[in-house]
Design an enzyme around this catalytic site. Structure first.
Site, PDB file in Angstrom:
ATOM      1  N   HIS A 296     -57.592   3.603   0.741  1.00 41.07           N
ATOM      2  CA  HIS A 296     -57.927   4.916   1.305  1.00 41.07           C
ATOM      3  C   HIS A 296     -59.402   4.870   1.657  1.00 41.07           C
ATOM      4  O   HIS A 296     -60.229   4.453   0.837  1.00 41.07           O
ATOM      5  CB  HIS A 296     -57.647   6.030   0.284  1.00 41.07           C
TER       6      HIS A 296
ATOM      7  N   ARG B 191     -49.026   3.241   5.307  1.00 45.41           N
ATOM      8  CA  ARG B 191     -48.422   4.575   5.147  1.00 45.41           C
ATOM      9  C   ARG B 191     -49.301   5.652   5.774  1.00 45.41           C
ATOM     10  O   ARG B 191     -50.513   5.660   5.560  1.00 45.41           O
ATOM     11  CB  ARG B 191     -48.231   4.899   3.659  1.00 45.41           C
TER      12      ARG B 191
ATOM     13  N   GLU C 187     -57.664  13.298   3.066  1.00 49.12           N
ATOM     14  CA  GLU C 187     -57.690  13.078   4.514  1.00 49.12           C
ATOM     15  C   GLU C 187     -57.742  14.400   5.279  1.00 49.12           C
ATOM     16  O   GLU C 187     -58.168  14.451   6.429  1.00 49.12           O
ATOM     17  CB  GLU C 187     -56.407  12.326   4.887  1.00 49.12           C
TER      18      GLU C 187
ATOM     19  N   HIS D 109     -55.146   2.416  -2.758  1.00 50.04           N
ATOM     20  CA  HIS D 109     -54.551   3.753  -2.780  1.00 50.04           C
ATOM     21  C   HIS D 109     -53.028   3.759  -2.861  1.00 50.04           C
ATOM     22  O   HIS D 109     -52.443   4.535  -3.605  1.00 50.04           O
ATOM     23  CB  HIS D 109     -54.991   4.489  -1.516  1.00 50.04           C
ATOM     24  N   HIS D 110     -52.379   2.885  -2.071  1.00 55.40           N
ATOM     25  CA  HIS D 110     -50.919   2.974  -2.004  1.00 55.40           C
ATOM     26  C   HIS D 110     -50.325   1.585  -1.858  1.00 55.40           C
ATOM     27  O   HIS D 110     -50.812   0.777  -1.070  1.00 55.40           O
ATOM     28  CB  HIS D 110     -50.498   3.825  -0.806  1.00 55.40           C
TER      29      HIS D 110
ATOM     30  N   ARG E 183     -55.525   4.737   8.130  1.00 52.00           N
ATOM     31  CA  ARG E 183     -56.378   4.459   6.962  1.00 52.00           C
ATOM     32  C   ARG E 183     -56.907   3.033   6.928  1.00 52.00           C
ATOM     33  O   ARG E 183     -58.059   2.805   6.545  1.00 52.00           O
ATOM     34  CB  ARG E 183     -55.585   4.723   5.687  1.00 52.00           C
TER      35      ARG E 183
ATOM     36  N   ARG F  28     -61.016  15.201   7.029  1.00 49.38           N
ATOM     37  CA  ARG F  28     -61.169  14.668   8.392  1.00 49.38           C
ATOM     38  C   ARG F  28     -60.205  15.369   9.348  1.00 49.38           C
ATOM     39  O   ARG F  28     -60.551  15.695  10.481  1.00 49.38           O
ATOM     40  CB  ARG F  28     -60.914  13.153   8.400  1.00 49.38           C
TER      41      ARG F  28
HETATM   42  C1  LIG Z   1     -55.366  10.684  -5.198  1.00 53.92           C
HETATM   43  C2  LIG Z   1     -54.059  10.603  -4.443  1.00 53.92           C
HETATM   44  C3  LIG Z   1     -53.797  11.512  -3.423  1.00 53.92           C
HETATM   45  C4  LIG Z   1     -52.622  11.424  -2.680  1.00 53.92           C
HETATM   46  N1  LIG Z   1     -52.368  12.362  -1.712  1.00 53.92           N
HETATM   47  C5  LIG Z   1     -51.199  12.297  -1.027  1.00 53.92           C
HETATM   48  C6  LIG Z   1     -50.871  13.295  -0.072  1.00 53.92           C
HETATM   49  O1  LIG Z   1     -51.585  14.271   0.110  1.00 53.92           O
HETATM   50  N2  LIG Z   1     -49.705  13.166   0.613  1.00 53.92           N
HETATM   51  C7  LIG Z   1     -48.841  12.119   0.419  1.00 53.92           C
HETATM   52  O2  LIG Z   1     -47.825  12.038   1.079  1.00 53.92           O
HETATM   53  N3  LIG Z   1     -49.126  11.192  -0.518  1.00 53.92           N
HETATM   54  C8  LIG Z   1     -50.260  11.258  -1.249  1.00 53.92           C
HETATM   55  N4  LIG Z   1     -50.525  10.326  -2.197  1.00 53.92           N
HETATM   56  C9  LIG Z   1     -49.486   9.335  -2.523  1.00 53.92           C
HETATM   57  C10 LIG Z   1     -48.398   9.988  -3.378  1.00 53.92           C
HETATM   58  O3  LIG Z   1     -48.996  10.921  -4.248  1.00 53.92           O
HETATM   59  C11 LIG Z   1     -47.628   8.949  -4.195  1.00 53.92           C
HETATM   60  O4  LIG Z   1     -47.189   7.907  -3.373  1.00 53.92           O
HETATM   61  C12 LIG Z   1     -46.406   9.608  -4.828  1.00 53.92           C
HETATM   62  O5  LIG Z   1     -46.806  10.752  -5.559  1.00 53.92           O
HETATM   63  C13 LIG Z   1     -45.648   8.656  -5.742  1.00 53.92           C
HETATM   64  O6  LIG Z   1     -44.619   9.392  -6.343  1.00 53.92           O
HETATM   65  P1  LIG Z   1     -43.610   8.690  -7.333  1.00 53.92           P
HETATM   66  O7  LIG Z   1     -42.747   9.747  -7.903  1.00 53.92           O
HETATM   67  O8  LIG Z   1     -42.981   7.534  -6.667  1.00 53.92           O
HETATM   68  O9  LIG Z   1     -44.547   8.075  -8.456  1.00 53.92           O
HETATM   69  P2  LIG Z   1     -45.512   8.855  -9.524  1.00 53.92           P
HETATM   70  O10 LIG Z   1     -45.756  10.254  -9.109  1.00 53.92           O
HETATM   71  O11 LIG Z   1     -46.662   7.982  -9.733  1.00 53.92           O
HETATM   72  O12 LIG Z   1     -44.577   8.902 -10.811  1.00 53.92           O
HETATM   73  C14 LIG Z   1     -44.167   7.745 -11.475  1.00 53.92           C
HETATM   74  C15 LIG Z   1     -44.070   8.050 -12.958  1.00 53.92           C
HETATM   75  O13 LIG Z   1     -43.409   6.973 -13.626  1.00 53.92           O
HETATM   76  C16 LIG Z   1     -44.020   6.777 -14.890  1.00 53.92           C
HETATM   77  N5  LIG Z   1     -43.697   5.425 -15.369  1.00 53.92           N
HETATM   78  C17 LIG Z   1     -44.153   4.237 -14.876  1.00 53.92           C
HETATM   79  N6  LIG Z   1     -43.614   3.209 -15.572  1.00 53.92           N
HETATM   80  C18 LIG Z   1     -42.810   3.753 -16.528  1.00 53.92           C
HETATM   81  C19 LIG Z   1     -41.981   3.199 -17.550  1.00 53.92           C
HETATM   82  N7  LIG Z   1     -41.894   1.883 -17.747  1.00 53.92           N
HETATM   83  N8  LIG Z   1     -41.283   4.050 -18.339  1.00 53.92           N
HETATM   84  C20 LIG Z   1     -41.366   5.395 -18.175  1.00 53.92           C
HETATM   85  N9  LIG Z   1     -42.173   5.965 -17.233  1.00 53.92           N
HETATM   86  C21 LIG Z   1     -42.857   5.156 -16.407  1.00 53.92           C
HETATM   87  C22 LIG Z   1     -45.489   6.995 -14.585  1.00 53.92           C
HETATM   88  O14 LIG Z   1     -46.228   7.260 -15.745  1.00 53.92           O
HETATM   89  C23 LIG Z   1     -45.441   8.185 -13.618  1.00 53.92           C
HETATM   90  O15 LIG Z   1     -45.523   9.415 -14.285  1.00 53.92           O
HETATM   91  C24 LIG Z   1     -51.692  10.405  -2.961  1.00 53.92           C
HETATM   92  C25 LIG Z   1     -51.938   9.502  -3.995  1.00 53.92           C
HETATM   93  C26 LIG Z   1     -53.105   9.601  -4.735  1.00 53.92           C
HETATM   94  C27 LIG Z   1     -53.350   8.618  -5.835  1.00 53.92           C
END
Ligand SMILES: Cc1cc2nc3c(=O)[nH]c(=O)nc-3n(C[C@H](O)[C@H](O)[C@H](O)COP(=O)(O)OP(=O)(O)OC[C@H]3O[C@@H](n4cnc5c(N)ncnc54)[C@H](O)[C@@H]3O)c2cc1C
Length: 488
Positions: free
Chosen positions: A284, A463, A297, A423-424, A321, A300
């Site tokens: 990012h 992404r 983002e 970031h991703h 990005r 911007r």
């Molecule tokens: C700062 C930041 C800002 C972002 N802003 C945006 C945005 O505005 N728009 C957008 O589209 N995307 C954004 N993204 C990307 C997006 O937030 C993530 O890609 C998305 O939230 C991932 O969701 P998920 O449910 O796949 O994983 P997560 O939300 O990361 O959830 C995964 C969960 O699994 C748990 N876990 C992992 N391993 C284990 C295990 N072995 N046993 C049990 N639990 C486990 C973790 O602890 C976590 O709680 C952003 C990312 C960041 C870091």
């Protein structure tokens, strides 16, 4: 070593204070239920185990419970939300009511083209088709449970405004996570915090039969299940894993929560899952050095520009990005300044967090601001004037930025120093459009589903901002619905 490298290294070693971190996703769920009843936990039976309580896992849990399945959610951290809580800018969808109210003309086809182009056509087209046609339904679904996605903005790489977020441009992630968290609580879903999945179990035919987990006391137990959904997120916070796939990212900080370690990828590999696009790792561009705080983002997107340490603009700020990250790394010390004004601040609530965290340098004039951040005053004043003239003329001759939402000349002016950070992770477990995990022979691993950042293929080589939130909710729902069907 460039200055940004050492700054970033320091940030990786420190536990980063990140965007969205301050919002409350305190646990409201049962903690280690099995462990409070007996020192040695008993084996258990359920229909579905969801591993990970971020946006994908919670969406899957709600859908599967609605379809009548008995669901256990394992979350290794002491709170739900994962990276989803940190999401700030918004969630992409085309053809929504919010867009119509603002007179924005969009289509699922245009959304599809933008996602494919943004990902350099490395994306799996079938998965992108599902994402771009169903994201609108994900918005309706989230709103039906109380989420606020009424504001729409522009994100880099999008042809039109389609990134949905709460009123006034507030952060999206905490709003979506608290909505889903309330829903699983209302439905009495068994969410176990500080419970980590350590192995996926399968029978001799290769069908998944459950999960081996560790409870909050570190004691192992088995949950026999008819289906398992992997929703463990990405691996941006696992520096060794990041470097193993992309060595040039050594020394970079990350925007991610400390639990983003890629455990789900290893769990999937343990039962033969195929991995795709693993070297596709995104930085990012706008992360505050040393603090590791990502500046959304949307700043911007709402009109901020980037100025280098010579006081000059150097890029179209709304390029993707990867391109903007490279643009910043090519500047002196690998850093730049995000520049904006009071007018932008008023239209985007999400920036208040950066003021609260004291990351913003402010001044009454561009000249004064340049002095405060140690940048050439004449060059910066000229750069801002040239940009404001371009906005008035609706044409950016210097860098061909096509979205010029506002002149930066209202009241106070602000600057935040930024540099790129990991970031991703676009790569991960290969899935089909039913969110079923595929093995290396191109066959479905029976009983295993995956959704969210643990999967690969949706985002290809890059992404677009807002597409991850759309991905995790859309495929989380699909995984939950199909796992419930399979469990019947
Ligand atoms: C700062 C930041 C800002 C972002 N802003 C945006 C945005 O505005 N728009 C957008 O589209 N995307 C954004 N993204 C990307 C997006 O937030 C993530 O890609 C998305 O939230 C991932 O969701 P998920 O449910 O796949 O994983 P997560 O939300 O990361 O959830 C995964 C969960 O699994 C748990 N876990 C992992 N391993 C284990 C295990 N072995 N046993 C049990 N639990 C486990 C973790 O602890 C976590 O709680 C952003 C990312 C960041 C870091």
């Amino acid at each position: 070593m460039k200055k940004w490298m050492s700054l970033m290294m320091a940030a990786f070693l420190a536990v980063p204070v990140l965007s969205g971190c301050g919002s409350s996703t305190t646990p409201s769920t049962t903690e280690g239920k099995a462990t409070t009843e007996a020192a040695t936990p008993q084996d258990e039976n359920t229909d579905i185990v969801v591993i990970g309580a971020g946006g994908a896992g919670l969406s899957a849990a709600v859908e599967a419970t609605d379809a009548g399945a008995k669901v256990i959610v394992l979350e290794k951290m002491p709170m739900v939300g994962g990276n989803t809580t940190r999401a700030t800018a918004g969630l992409n969808a085309a053809g929504t009511e919010a867009q119509k109210k603002k007179g924005i003309e969009d289509s699922q086809e245009l959304f599809y083209q933008d996602a494919m182009k943004g990902g350099y056509n490395k994306n799996n087209p079938e998965l992108v088709k599902v994402l771009t046609t169903q994201a609108k339904d994900s918005v309706v679904w989230l709103e039906s449970m109380g989420a606020d996605l009424s504001d729409v903005g522009r994100a880099a790489g999008a042809s039109v405004s389609r990134i949905h977020r709460p009123t006034g441009g507030a952060a999206v992630g905490s709003n979506v996570v608290s909505t889903l968290k309330d829903k699983v609580k209302e439905k009495n879903v068994d969410v176990r915090l500080k419970n980590k999945a350590v192995e996926i179990l399968k029978d001799q035919e290769g069908k998944v039969t459950g999960v081996k987990a560790e409870n909050k006391d570190g004691k192992a137990y088995t949950i026999n299940a008819k289906a398992v959904i992997l929703a463990t997120g990405g691996f941006s916070a696992n520096q060794d894993m990041v470097i193993s796939y992309k060595p040039e990212l050594k020394g970079f900080a990350t925007t991610n929560h400390p639990g983003a370690l890629g455990e789900g990828i290893k769990l999937g590999e343990g039962v033969g899952a195929n991995l795709v696009d693993m070297a596709e790792i995104q930085t990012h561009p706008t992360v505050v050095p040393e603090k590791g705080v990502m500046v959304t983002e949307a700043v911007r997107g709402n009109g901020a520009i980037l100025i280098n340490t010579d006081g000059k603009r150097f890029i179209n700020e709304l390029l993707t990005r990867d391109v903007v990250s490279k643009g910043i790394l090519d500047q002196k010390d690998g850093v730049a300044y995000l520049f904006f004004d009071e007018g932008l601040r008023k239209g985007l609530k999400a920036v208040e967090e950066y003021f609260n965290m004291q990351l913003v340098t402010e001044a009454d004039s561009v000249e004064e601001l340049a002095g405060k951040i140690g940048v050439d005053k004449d060059a910066m004043t000229q750069s801002v004037k040239t940009y404001n003239d371009a906005v008035a003329a609706k044409q950016d001759k210097e860098f061909q930025r096509d979205d010029l939402p506002l002149q930066l000349n209202q009241g106070k002016v602000y600057a935040i120093q930024v540099t790129p950070a990991v970031h991703h992770t676009m790569g991960g477990l290969q899935i089909n459009t039913n969110a079923e995990v595929m093995n290396k022979e191109g066959q479905v691993i029976k009983g295993l589903y995956a959704a969210g950042e643990v999967t690969g293929g949706v985002h290809g080589g890059n992404r677009l901002g807002g597409n991850a939130m759309a991905d995790i909710v859309t495929f989380g729902r699909i995984a939950g619905q199909n796992a419930a069907k399979a469990a019947k």
